[in-house]
Design an enzyme around this catalytic site. Sequence first.
Site, PDB file in Angstrom:
ATOM      1  N   GLU A   5      -0.131   1.133  -3.685  1.00  0.00           N
ATOM      2  CA  GLU A   5      -0.064  -0.390  -4.170  1.00  0.00           C
ATOM      3  C   GLU A   5       0.510  -1.199  -2.793  1.00  0.00           C
ATOM      4  O   GLU A   5      -0.073  -2.354  -2.881  1.00  0.00           O
ATOM      5  CB  GLU A   5       0.843  -0.627  -5.237  1.00  0.00           C
ATOM      6  CG  GLU A   5       0.531   0.292  -6.505  1.00  0.00           C
ATOM      7  CD  GLU A   5       1.335   1.594  -6.418  1.00  0.00           C
ATOM      8  OE1 GLU A   5       1.289   2.150  -7.585  1.00  0.00           O
ATOM      9  OE2 GLU A   5       1.588   2.007  -5.415  1.00  0.00           O
ATOM     10  N   HIS A  58       3.072   3.486   0.024  1.00  0.00           N
ATOM     11  CA  HIS A  58       2.182   3.651  -1.334  1.00  0.00           C
ATOM     12  C   HIS A  58       1.040   2.911  -1.442  1.00  0.00           C
ATOM     13  O   HIS A  58       0.668   1.902  -1.017  1.00  0.00           O
ATOM     14  CB  HIS A  58       3.361   3.014  -2.350  1.00  0.00           C
ATOM     15  CG  HIS A  58       4.563   3.830  -2.544  1.00  0.00           C
ATOM     16  ND1 HIS A  58       5.550   3.632  -3.476  1.00  0.00           N
ATOM     17  CD2 HIS A  58       5.459   4.711  -1.890  1.00  0.00           C
ATOM     18  CE1 HIS A  58       6.479   4.652  -3.437  1.00  0.00           C
ATOM     19  NE2 HIS A  58       6.249   5.101  -2.170  1.00  0.00           N
ATOM     20  N   CYS A  82       7.079  -1.010  -5.774  1.00  0.00           N
ATOM     21  CA  CYS A  82       6.006  -1.839  -5.816  1.00  0.00           C
ATOM     22  C   CYS A  82       5.927  -2.791  -6.857  1.00  0.00           C
ATOM     23  O   CYS A  82       5.294  -3.700  -6.518  1.00  0.00           O
ATOM     24  CB  CYS A  82       4.919  -0.778  -6.077  1.00  0.00           C
ATOM     25  SG  CYS A  82       4.553   0.520  -4.646  1.00  0.00           S
ATOM     26  N   CYS A  88       6.125   2.206  -9.035  1.00  0.00           N
ATOM     27  CA  CYS A  88       7.427   2.474  -8.601  1.00  0.00           C
ATOM     28  C   CYS A  88       8.271   1.078  -8.681  1.00  0.00           C
ATOM     29  O   CYS A  88       7.532  -0.147  -8.563  1.00  0.00           O
ATOM     30  CB  CYS A  88       7.743   3.406  -7.562  1.00  0.00           C
ATOM     31  SG  CYS A  88       7.470   2.576  -5.978  1.00  0.00           S
TER      32      CYS A  88
END
Length: 148
Positions: free
Chosen positions: A56, A54, A87, A84
Site C-alpha cells: 500500500e 508495504h 498503512c 495494517c
Amino acid sequence: MDINHLKYIVEALKEAKKAYKKGEIPVGSLIVKDEKIIARGHNLVETLKDPTAHAEMIAIHRATKKLKNWRLTGSVLYTTLEPCEMCKHAIEQSRISKVVYGCGSNYYKLNKKFTFKKKVEPELQKKCSDLLRQFFKRLRQKRQRSCP
C-alpha cells in the site's frame, strides 16, 4: 460486487504474486482514479530492507509521484490484504476515498471511517488468502529444514 472492483482485485492479486516470487509476504495493491490504474505496488520489505515498504505504501508513493500531489482524493486503493495500522494512517493522510481489500486480517481492524468492501467475490477472497497461506506454509517448511 461491482464488476470493476473484481477486475481491480484481480490486478492487485497479480502484484501479490510478484511479491511471492521474490520471497516477500504476498500482498499487492493498486490505486485507481477515474477508473484508471495510476499506481501499483507489492511488498518489498525484505528486498529493500525497509519495514515501511508495504504494498500500500509503495502504491501511495507512486500515485503521489504520478499525480504530483500528495492528496489522492477521489481515488480507490485495492489491496489483497486488509491494511495494517501504518498503512491505514498513510491512507488517511493521502485522502484516499475508499479501500477495497481481498481478505481480512486477524491482526488489524480498521477504523470504519472508510467505505470498505470486505466481501469481494468468494473465489477471489479465497485466492488472496490461499496465496498468503501458501507463502507462510513454505516459510515454516524452510525453517523446519534448517533446524537440527
